[in-house]
Design a protein around this motif. Structure first.
Motif, PDB file in Angstrom:
ATOM      1  N   GLN A 467     -17.998 -13.322  25.061  1.00 52.76           N
ATOM      2  CA  GLN A 467     -18.790 -12.128  25.325  1.00 52.76           C
ATOM      3  C   GLN A 467     -19.036 -11.882  26.798  1.00 52.76           C
ATOM      4  N   ARG A 468     -19.354 -10.630  27.091  1.00 48.74           N
ATOM      5  CA  ARG A 468     -19.787 -10.179  28.417  1.00 48.74           C
ATOM      6  C   ARG A 468     -20.940  -9.206  28.212  1.00 48.74           C
ATOM      7  N   LEU A 469     -21.685  -8.941  29.271  1.00 45.36           N
ATOM      8  CA  LEU A 469     -22.726  -7.918  29.239  1.00 45.36           C
ATOM      9  C   LEU A 469     -22.332  -6.789  30.176  1.00 45.36           C
ATOM     10  N   ALA A 470     -22.372  -5.566  29.678  1.00 39.71           N
ATOM     11  CA  ALA A 470     -22.049  -4.386  30.480  1.00 39.71           C
ATOM     12  C   ALA A 470     -23.250  -3.465  30.524  1.00 39.71           C
ATOM     13  N   ARG A 471     -23.428  -2.795  31.655  1.00 43.79           N
ATOM     14  CA  ARG A 471     -24.542  -1.857  31.790  1.00 43.79           C
ATOM     15  C   ARG A 471     -24.269  -0.578  31.004  1.00 43.79           C
ATOM     16  N   ARG A 472     -25.275  -0.143  30.254  1.00 40.28           N
ATOM     17  CA  ARG A 472     -25.157   1.096  29.484  1.00 40.28           C
ATOM     18  C   ARG A 472     -25.310   2.297  30.412  1.00 40.28           C
ATOM     19  N   ASN A 473     -24.601   3.377  30.089  1.00 40.03           N
ATOM     20  CA  ASN A 473     -24.851   4.644  30.776  1.00 40.03           C
ATOM     21  C   ASN A 473     -26.274   5.102  30.470  1.00 40.03           C
ATOM     22  N   CYS A 474     -26.949   5.633  31.470  1.00 38.79           N
ATOM     23  CA  CYS A 474     -28.303   6.161  31.270  1.00 38.79           C
ATOM     24  C   CYS A 474     -28.234   7.351  30.303  1.00 38.79           C
ATOM     25  N   ALA A 475     -29.009   7.275  29.237  1.00 37.17           N
ATOM     26  CA  ALA A 475     -28.973   8.329  28.216  1.00 37.17           C
ATOM     27  C   ALA A 475     -29.480   9.666  28.747  1.00 37.17           C
ATOM     28  N   GLU A 476     -30.307   9.627  29.802  1.00 37.96           N
ATOM     29  CA  GLU A 476     -30.905  10.855  30.329  1.00 37.96           C
ATOM     30  C   GLU A 476     -29.952  11.643  31.230  1.00 37.96           C
ATOM     31  N   CYS A 512     -33.456   6.048  35.536  1.00 35.75           N
ATOM     32  CA  CYS A 512     -32.610   4.884  35.836  1.00 35.75           C
ATOM     33  C   CYS A 512     -32.671   4.497  37.309  1.00 35.75           C
ATOM     34  N   ASN A 513     -33.676   5.017  38.035  1.00 41.38           N
ATOM     35  CA  ASN A 513     -33.830   4.719  39.468  1.00 41.38           C
ATOM     36  C   ASN A 513     -32.584   5.070  40.279  1.00 41.38           C
ATOM     37  N   GLY A 514     -31.902   6.131  39.842  1.00 39.84           N
ATOM     38  CA  GLY A 514     -30.756   6.615  40.596  1.00 39.84           C
ATOM     39  C   GLY A 514     -29.484   5.825  40.429  1.00 39.84           C
ATOM     40  N   THR A 515     -29.467   4.823  39.529  1.00 47.59           N
ATOM     41  CA  THR A 515     -28.283   3.974  39.387  1.00 47.59           C
ATOM     42  C   THR A 515     -27.266   4.546  38.409  1.00 47.59           C
ATOM     43  N   GLY A 516     -27.723   5.370  37.468  1.00 52.41           N
ATOM     44  CA  GLY A 516     -26.820   5.863  36.422  1.00 52.41           C
ATOM     45  C   GLY A 516     -26.717   4.937  35.231  1.00 52.41           C
ATOM     46  N   TYR A 517     -27.393   3.778  35.304  1.00 55.37           N
ATOM     47  CA  TYR A 517     -27.340   2.803  34.217  1.00 55.37           C
ATOM     48  C   TYR A 517     -28.748   2.460  33.748  1.00 55.37           C
ATOM     49  N   LYS A 518     -28.899   2.210  32.450  1.00 57.67           N
ATOM     50  CA  LYS A 518     -30.186   1.804  31.904  1.00 57.67           C
ATOM     51  C   LYS A 518     -29.951   0.886  30.719  1.00 57.67           C
ATOM     52  N   GLY A 519     -30.301  -0.388  30.889  1.00 60.45           N
ATOM     53  CA  GLY A 519     -30.099  -1.360  29.827  1.00 60.45           C
ATOM     54  C   GLY A 519     -28.674  -1.900  29.793  1.00 60.45           C
ATOM     55  N   ARG A 520     -28.451  -2.883  28.914  1.00 60.85           N
ATOM     56  CA  ARG A 520     -27.123  -3.486  28.799  1.00 60.85           C
ATOM     57  C   ARG A 520     -26.729  -3.639  27.328  1.00 60.85           C
ATOM     58  N   THR A 521     -25.443  -3.759  27.115  1.00 58.23           N
ATOM     59  CA  THR A 521     -24.906  -3.974  25.775  1.00 58.23           C
ATOM     60  C   THR A 521     -23.852  -5.067  25.843  1.00 58.23           C
ATOM     61  N   GLY A 522     -23.621  -5.719  24.725  1.00 63.69           N
ATOM     62  CA  GLY A 522     -22.648  -6.803  24.697  1.00 63.69           C
ATOM     63  C   GLY A 522     -21.240  -6.311  24.423  1.00 63.69           C
ATOM     64  N   ILE A 523     -20.281  -6.982  25.050  1.00 68.34           N
ATOM     65  CA  ILE A 523     -18.849  -6.777  24.768  1.00 68.34           C
ATOM     66  C   ILE A 523     -18.371  -8.082  24.125  1.00 68.34           C
ATOM     67  N   TYR A 524     -17.807  -8.000  22.921  1.00 69.04           N
ATOM     68  CA  TYR A 524     -17.536  -9.219  22.157  1.00 69.04           C
ATOM     69  C   TYR A 524     -16.078  -9.313  21.699  1.00 69.04           C
ATOM     70  N   GLN A 525     -15.562 -10.532  21.762  1.00 74.26           N
ATOM     71  CA  GLN A 525     -14.282 -10.877  21.134  1.00 74.26           C
ATOM     72  C   GLN A 525     -14.594 -11.954  20.098  1.00 74.26           C
ATOM     73  N   VAL A 526     -14.673 -11.566  18.838  1.00 74.57           N
ATOM     74  CA  VAL A 526     -15.061 -12.489  17.767  1.00 74.57           C
ATOM     75  C   VAL A 526     -13.799 -12.924  17.031  1.00 74.57           C
ATOM     76  N   MET A 527     -13.455 -14.205  17.177  1.00 74.18           N
ATOM     77  CA  MET A 527     -12.192 -14.732  16.640  1.00 74.18           C
ATOM     78  C   MET A 527     -12.449 -15.809  15.588  1.00 74.18           C
ATOM     79  N   PRO A 528     -12.359 -15.455  14.306  1.00 72.02           N
ATOM     80  CA  PRO A 528     -12.373 -16.507  13.277  1.00 72.02           C
ATOM     81  C   PRO A 528     -11.131 -17.381  13.434  1.00 72.02           C
ATOM     82  N   VAL A 529     -11.247 -18.636  13.076  1.00 64.57           N
ATOM     83  CA  VAL A 529     -10.092 -19.528  13.195  1.00 64.57           C
ATOM     84  C   VAL A 529      -9.297 -19.443  11.892  1.00 64.57           C
ATOM     85  N   PHE A 530      -8.350 -18.509  11.859  1.00 62.12           N
ATOM     86  CA  PHE A 530      -7.486 -18.331  10.690  1.00 62.12           C
ATOM     87  C   PHE A 530      -6.542 -19.535  10.550  1.00 62.12           C
TER      88      PHE A 530
END
Length: 583
Positions: A467-476, A512-530
């Motif tokens: 996983q990684r964490l990416a900044r969300r686009n500001c909804a406003e 968003c204090n002028g950053t364009g981003y507000k909050g974060r969301t996860g980016i996931y690679q979920v790999m079951p061991v087939f």
């Protein structure tokens, strides 16, 4: 020789003064309003008198007061006002008179979050940064004559108790150090400067402001000529203020007192913890690390706010089948589930979310963590302490004699920890653990490289989630932007799908204090061991070959998962490229 040293010292002082006032002085020099010889004379006088550049220029009859004020106004592009004709409302800001005097700035008007400051030298950026930080406002400036400004500040009189009122208004007086007795504080008597109220209040303000801004870390960084405070917000560091350098040791000592560290030890790293009660129902923990650097101790404080902890797995950002695959794996009665990623990628939150879902009265859960970040009712948590021999292997061996159903390992760092975890997973326990690898497929090879036999790895591991964490686009303020077709293709978007992408990005707003981003969301690679992956691991296949097998079975790479969120408008293409690498 002594004369030469004296001249050298004088020249060094002048260089320091010139650096401090370089912005305004350089403008005067460039516009031929001041010669280099005049500036050197002015700097010598400033070094002797302690006066400002502007007042010294006036005293030396190089400019008169009105002339230098008008010049500053024209060069900076801000109007001149007459302070004598302005009535300033009482309690306009949360700034003490001492701070106004030090920064030579007077608040004269406030509209919403915009604070108007009367200043003589708008080029003193560090002073303006401090005023913005303490007031919590955006700053707009007007220019005034310095002598008029100083006279008005003097007319305001002393401000005894004003800072206390300010802190009360901000809620900083609600800060209470939990479990710190007076006797312990008496053992470490501070200097007069350290115990001075402004230092205590400043530290409280820094802690409180970080909580209000949603920061995850506070960095207090000393350099040769500045002291910098930065907050990590949504994974990115932002400079917040530059307190006076002379307060460096006092601020660090105050933090050490709160964290129960040795204030007399400045040569070795130290770690501690502050538990602050903000109200009857809200506490925030700060994990404190002090590190000796070239120009003093750097202090980093990690904010651990239980109220902000998101333990609902459905709200962490898993997409499609990823969440179902992970939930299926953690509800198995035995086997190992690994969460991987770099520091700060949200691994601990993912594990805590899984444990919270599994935490039932009929289940015995034991965790070994370094350190324990949040405590949970119903879960037996052990904090590592290598100094006394309480390390991961020792604790895990003890866990196996504690009749556990589920074991959480904070981090697999070495062969012994990995071997005991694998053994537990193969003997009827569910093992959750973190590991530092770049992606899910390379995790299998990492365990083998640690010395674990390949047949044990493919038998024990049920699933790997990178996983990684990416900044969300500001909804406003997020809006669609034009991105070249080639840029999307280079990022990994299939040619046939390019027309389906309309990337979005925040343009910046007050929310968003002028950053364009507000909050974060996860980016996931979920790999079951087939079974095919188990066979590949046993056969010694490399990470790329394992990755190809996983993709054939519908597992998305980190870049694919990030591009899906670009497509939905949740994150920007720029953020996708920042947190993931090309496949």
């Amino acid at each position: 020789m002594q004369r030469h040293e004296g001249i050298q010292a004088g020249e060094n002082d002048m260089k320091k003064q010139r650096t401090r006032y370089s912005r305004l002085a350089d403008i005067l020099l460039r516009q031929n309003k001041l010669t280099r010889e005049q500036l050197d004379t002015v700097l010598r006088e400033m070094n002797l008198s302690g006066d400002t550049l502007i007042s010294t220029l006036v005293k030396q009859n190089i400019f008169d007061s009105e002339e230098i004020t008008n010049f500053v106004s024209r060069s900076f592009g801000r109007p001149v006002v007459d302070l004598d004709k302005i009535e300033i409302p009482e309690n306009l800001t949360a700034i003490s008179l001492d701070i106004m005097r030090r920064n030579k700035a007077l608040p004269i008007k406030r509209m919403g979050n915009m604070l108007t400051l009367a200043v003589a030298d708008p080029y003193d950026i560090s002073a303006l940064d401090e005023m913005a930080f303490i007031s919590g406002c955006q700053i707009e400036m007007v220019i005034v004559a310095e002598e008029q400004l100083l006279r008005r500040l003097d007319d305001l009189g002393t401000a005894d108790g004003h800072l206390d009122e300010v802190i009360a208004d901000l809620g900083a007086n609600d800060l209470e150090v939990v479990d710190t007795s007076e006797a312990e504080l008496d053992e470490h008597m501070l200097t007069t400067e350290t115990e001075a109220a402004p230092v205590v209040k400043l530290v409280n303000l820094i802690l409180l402001d970080a909580i209000k801004r949603g920061a995850s870390d506070i960095h207090l960084e000393p350099y040769e000529k500045v002291l910098r405070v930065r907050y990590r917000i949504d994974g990115v560091l932002h400079e917040i203020m530059r307190p006076p350098l002379k307060l460096r040791d006092a601020i660090v000592s105050r933090i050490k007192i709160l964290a129960r560290l040795d204030i007399s030890e400045r040569r070795l790293p130290q770690d501690g913890r502050i538990k602050l009660r903000l109200s009857r129902t809200k506490t925030v923990d700060f994990r404190v690390s002090a590190l000796p650097t070239l120009f003093g101790e750097k202090v980093v404080m990690r904010l651990l706010d239980p109220s902000s902890l998101q333990l609902d797995m459905t709200k962490l950002g898993y997409q499609g089948d990823s969440l179902k695959r992970l939930q299926d794996a953690i509800h198995q009665s035995y086997g190992m589930v690994l969460v991987t990623g770099p520091t700060g990628s949200g691994k601990t939150v993912s594990l805590y979310s899984a444990v919270a879902e599994l935490n039932k009265p009929g289940v015995n859960i034991c965790t070994a963590e370094d350190p324990v970040e949040f405590n949970f009712m119903g879960i037996n948590q052990v904090n590592m302490n290598a100094d006394i021999g309480l390390d991961f292997p020792t604790v895990l061996r003890s866990f196996l004699r504690q009749d556990p159903d589920i074991i959480l390992i904070g981090e697999i760092r070495d062969y012994d920890t990995a071997a005991i975890g694998i053994k537990a997973a193969l003997t009827g326990h569910l093992v959750l653990a973190t590991l530092h690898t770049n992606d899910a497929p390379s995790t299998m090879n990492r365990l083998i490289n640690m010395g674990i036999e390949s047949f044990l790895v493919d038998s024990a591991v049920n699933l790997v989630s990178a996983q990684r964490l990416a900044r969300r686009n500001c909804a406003e303020c997020a809006e669609h932007i034009e991105v070249p077709r080639e840029a999307l293709i280079d990022a990994g978007v299939p040619v046939a799908e390019v027309t389906e992408y309309r990337p979005m990005a925040g343009k910046g707003c007050q929310i968003c204090n002028g950053t364009g981003y507000k909050g974060r969301t996860g980016i996931y690679q979920v790999m079951p061991v087939f079974d095919e992956i188990r066979n590949a691991v046993y056969a010694g296949k490399n990470a790329n070959e394992i990755n190809d097998i996983a993709v054939e079975h519908g597992v998305k790479t980190l870049r694919m998962a990030a591009l899906d969120k670009v497509k939905s408008g949740e994150i920007s293409l720029e953020e996708c490229l920042r947190v993931t690498v090309a496949d």
